[in-house]
Scaffold this motif. Structure first.
Motif, short mmCIF file in Angstrom:
data_model
loop_
_atom_site.label_atom_id
_atom_site.label_comp_id
_atom_site.label_asym_id
_atom_site.label_seq_id
_atom_site.Cartn_x
_atom_site.Cartn_y
_atom_site.Cartn_z
N LEU A 1 0.84 -1.20 0.00
CA LEU A 1 0.00 0.00 0.00
C LEU A 1 0.88 1.25 0.00
CD1 LEU A 1 -2.48 -1.03 2.83
CD2 LEU A 1 -2.89 -1.15 0.37
N HIS A 2 0.64 2.11 -0.96
CA HIS A 2 1.45 3.33 -1.09
C HIS A 2 1.04 4.40 -0.08
CE1 HIS A 2 -1.94 5.45 -2.90
NE2 HIS A 2 -2.22 4.31 -3.52
N GLY A 3 1.86 5.41 0.05
CA GLY A 3 1.55 6.55 0.91
C GLY A 3 0.96 7.70 0.11
N GLU A 4 0.86 8.87 0.77
CA GLU A 4 0.21 10.05 0.19
C GLU A 4 0.89 10.50 -1.11
OE1 GLU A 4 3.57 11.16 2.64
OE2 GLU A 4 1.86 9.88 3.03
N GLY A 5 0.07 10.66 -2.16
CA GLY A 5 0.59 11.16 -3.43
C GLY A 5 1.13 10.08 -4.37
N PHE A 6 1.45 8.92 -3.80
CA PHE A 6 2.04 7.84 -4.59
C PHE A 6 0.94 6.96 -5.18
CE2 PHE A 6 5.35 9.17 -1.69
CZ PHE A 6 6.52 9.09 -2.43
N GLY A 7 1.35 5.87 -5.82
CA GLY A 7 0.40 4.89 -6.34
C GLY A 7 1.12 3.55 -6.39
N ALA A 8 0.45 2.55 -6.91
CA ALA A 8 1.06 1.21 -7.00
C ALA A 8 2.41 1.25 -7.73
CB ALA A 8 0.11 0.27 -7.74
N TRP A 9 2.58 2.22 -8.63
CA TRP A 9 3.81 2.34 -9.43
C TRP A 9 5.08 2.44 -8.60
CZ3 TRP A 9 6.28 6.86 -8.24
CH2 TRP A 9 5.49 7.90 -7.72
N CYS A 10 4.99 2.99 -7.40
CA CYS A 10 6.21 3.25 -6.62
C CYS A 10 6.88 1.95 -6.14
CB CYS A 10 5.95 4.19 -5.45
SG CYS A 10 4.98 3.47 -4.10
N TRP A 11 6.17 0.84 -6.20
CA TRP A 11 6.69 -0.44 -5.68
C TRP A 11 7.37 -1.28 -6.77
CZ3 TRP A 11 6.66 -0.77 -0.55
CH2 TRP A 11 5.64 -0.13 0.18
N TYR A 12 7.67 -0.71 -7.93
CA TYR A 12 8.09 -1.57 -9.05
C TYR A 12 9.33 -2.40 -8.72
CZ TYR A 12 11.85 1.64 -10.55
OH TYR A 12 13.00 2.39 -10.61
N LYS A 13 10.30 -1.85 -7.98
CA LYS A 13 11.51 -2.63 -7.64
C LYS A 13 11.16 -3.74 -6.65
CE LYS A 13 14.70 1.30 -8.11
NZ LYS A 13 15.62 2.21 -7.43
N THR A 14 10.35 -3.38 -5.65
CA THR A 14 9.97 -4.34 -4.60
C THR A 14 9.20 -5.52 -5.19
OG1 THR A 14 9.82 -2.46 -3.09
CG2 THR A 14 8.82 -4.51 -2.34
N ILE A 15 8.28 -5.21 -6.10
CA ILE A 15 7.47 -6.27 -6.75
C ILE A 15 8.40 -7.26 -7.47
CG2 ILE A 15 5.83 -6.74 -8.63
CD1 ILE A 15 4.50 -4.02 -7.89
N ALA A 16 9.32 -6.73 -8.26
CA ALA A 16 10.23 -7.60 -9.02
C ALA A 16 11.05 -8.48 -8.09
CB ALA A 16 11.15 -6.74 -9.90
N GLN A 17 11.57 -7.89 -7.00
CA GLN A 17 12.41 -8.67 -6.08
C GLN A 17 11.61 -9.74 -5.35
OE1 GLN A 17 13.79 -5.14 -3.99
NE2 GLN A 17 15.89 -5.54 -4.62
N LEU A 18 10.39 -9.43 -4.95
CA LEU A 18 9.58 -10.42 -4.22
C LEU A 18 9.16 -11.56 -5.15
CD1 LEU A 18 7.33 -8.03 -2.06
CD2 LEU A 18 9.20 -9.49 -1.22
N GLU A 19 8.84 -11.20 -6.40
CA GLU A 19 8.46 -12.25 -7.36
C GLU A 19 9.63 -13.19 -7.64
OE1 GLU A 19 6.87 -10.02 -10.67
OE2 GLU A 19 4.81 -10.16 -9.89
N GLU A 20 10.83 -12.63 -7.68
CA GLU A 20 12.02 -13.45 -7.96
C GLU A 20 12.23 -14.56 -6.93
OE1 GLU A 20 15.39 -10.81 -8.36
OE2 GLU A 20 14.66 -10.12 -10.31
N VAL A 21 11.78 -14.32 -5.69
CA VAL A 21 11.96 -15.37 -4.66
C VAL A 21 10.69 -16.18 -4.44
CG1 VAL A 21 13.88 -14.22 -3.49
CG2 VAL A 21 11.54 -13.70 -2.78
N GLY A 22 9.74 -16.07 -5.39
CA GLY A 22 8.57 -16.95 -5.34
C GLY A 22 7.42 -16.47 -4.48
N LEU A 23 7.46 -15.20 -4.03
CA LEU A 23 6.33 -14.66 -3.27
C LEU A 23 5.34 -14.02 -4.26
CD1 LEU A 23 8.40 -13.26 -0.30
CD2 LEU A 23 6.84 -15.20 -0.21
N GLN A 24 4.17 -13.64 -3.76
CA GLN A 24 3.12 -13.15 -4.65
C GLN A 24 2.69 -11.73 -4.27
OE1 GLN A 24 0.07 -16.14 -4.23
NE2 GLN A 24 1.51 -17.77 -4.69
N PRO A 25 3.47 -10.73 -4.70
CA PRO A 25 3.13 -9.35 -4.33
C PRO A 25 2.02 -8.77 -5.20
CG PRO A 25 5.14 -9.37 -5.64
CD PRO A 25 4.73 -10.80 -5.47
N THR A 26 1.19 -7.93 -4.57
CA THR A 26 0.17 -7.17 -5.29
C THR A 26 0.26 -5.74 -4.78
OG1 THR A 26 -1.33 -9.04 -5.35
CG2 THR A 26 -2.32 -6.88 -5.68
N ALA A 27 0.44 -4.77 -5.68
CA ALA A 27 0.43 -3.36 -5.26
C ALA A 27 -0.91 -2.78 -5.66
CB ALA A 27 1.57 -2.61 -5.93
N LEU A 28 -1.56 -2.12 -4.72
CA LEU A 28 -2.89 -1.55 -4.99
C LEU A 28 -2.81 -0.03 -5.14
CD1 LEU A 28 -5.04 -3.48 -2.33
CD2 LEU A 28 -4.83 -4.01 -4.76
#
Length: 273
Positions: free
Chosen positions: A26-53
């Motif tokens: 979950l992003h903070g004020e002014g941001f959106g799901a886009w701000c997590w792009y690095k985190t999403i890629a890293q979590l997916e690489e280790v087999g977890l299932q991230p969703t940014a809303l």
């Protein structure tokens, strides 16, 4: 086999055994799901299932920010997501900055759906507190801010109460991105939107029976100018979580400034039994 590869394989193996692999960001004020792009890629690489809303009126959500007046409304995408989870499923929630308010709100309303809640330099308020109060040291009292701030937006006309706010770019850079790479700052500058004021001015009602049973973790950012390390320390003291982690050299946006350190901490929390 090199040590790094064997450590990586061990990590994959231990994450494979973890029951709940879904992580909602979950992003903070002014941001959106886009701000997590690095985190999403890293979590997916280790087999977890991230969703940014995208919260309501944020990111690519088309709702007019000025019409979002309550925390319930602002948190709607998260609430919908939790309501649609299968009965035996739980998620790990990560909330950044004022997204911490949505995290607390979700813990109060869906404690059974959340296995862990991670507050990332976030507004982890106590019962009866407003998310805005956490920023009061940097921005002045809510009352003063509402009267005097030059960052306010009057979506319903100047004669009506303000509906949102947005810092100007130079101030935003200084407050949020003092350690972030220039490419990420450029991405933020073209993607940030105004923030609805109602949700962060709302007092949270949090009970020991619901919110109090949640497993909370706090991640502090030590070069943070938007939510100073002292304020983060105070939040942790007044409303103690199960664990506290610190990211050295991180500004208010560790997903940009220290993505690797943030990733390591997320993985560590995921693995806590």
């Amino acid at each position: 086999m090199s040590n790094t590869i064997s450590c990586y394989l061990q990590l994959l193996e231990s994450l494979e055994k973890i029951k709940f692999k879904k992580i909602v960001l979950l992003h903070g004020e002014g941001f959106g799901a886009w701000c997590w792009y690095k985190t999403i890629a890293q979590l997916e690489e280790v087999g977890l299932q991230p969703t940014a809303l995208d919260l309501t009126g944020s990111g690519i959500d088309l709702t007019d920010t000025n019409t979002v007046t309550t925390l319930a409304e602002y948190s709607k995408p998260l609430i919908k997501y939790l309501e649609n989870l299968p009965v035996d499923e739980k998620v790990i929630l990560v909330g950044h900055s004022s997204g911490g308010a949505c995290l607390s709100y979700a813990l109060e309303h869906f404690p059974e759906k959340i296995s862990k809640a991670i507050f990332l330099c976030a507004t982890m308020v106590s019962n009866g507190q407003r998310p805005f109060d956490v920023f009061a040291e940097e921005l002045g009292s809510a009352e003063r801010f509402m009267k005097e701030s030059q960052f306010l937006i009057y979506g319903n006309g100047k004669d009506k109460p303000p509906t949102g706010f947005m810092f100007e770019k130079q101030l935003m850079k200084a407050l949020y991105f003092n350690q972030s790479p220039t490419k990420d700052v450029a991405l933020a500058m073209v993607s940030m939107r105004s923030t609805p004021l109602g949700p962060i001015m709302e007092e949270l009602s949090l009970t020991p029976e619901k919110y109090g049973t949640g497993r909370r973790f706090y991640v502090q950012t030590l070069e943070d100018r938007a939510l100073s390390p002292d304020v983060q320390e105070k939040l942790v003291r007044e409303n103690p979580p199960e664990g506290v982690f610190k990211i050295k050299g991180s500004d208010h946006c560790p997903f940009f400034s220290r993505p690797q350190s943030l990733h390591k901490i997320l993985i560590e929390i995921v693995q806590i039994p």
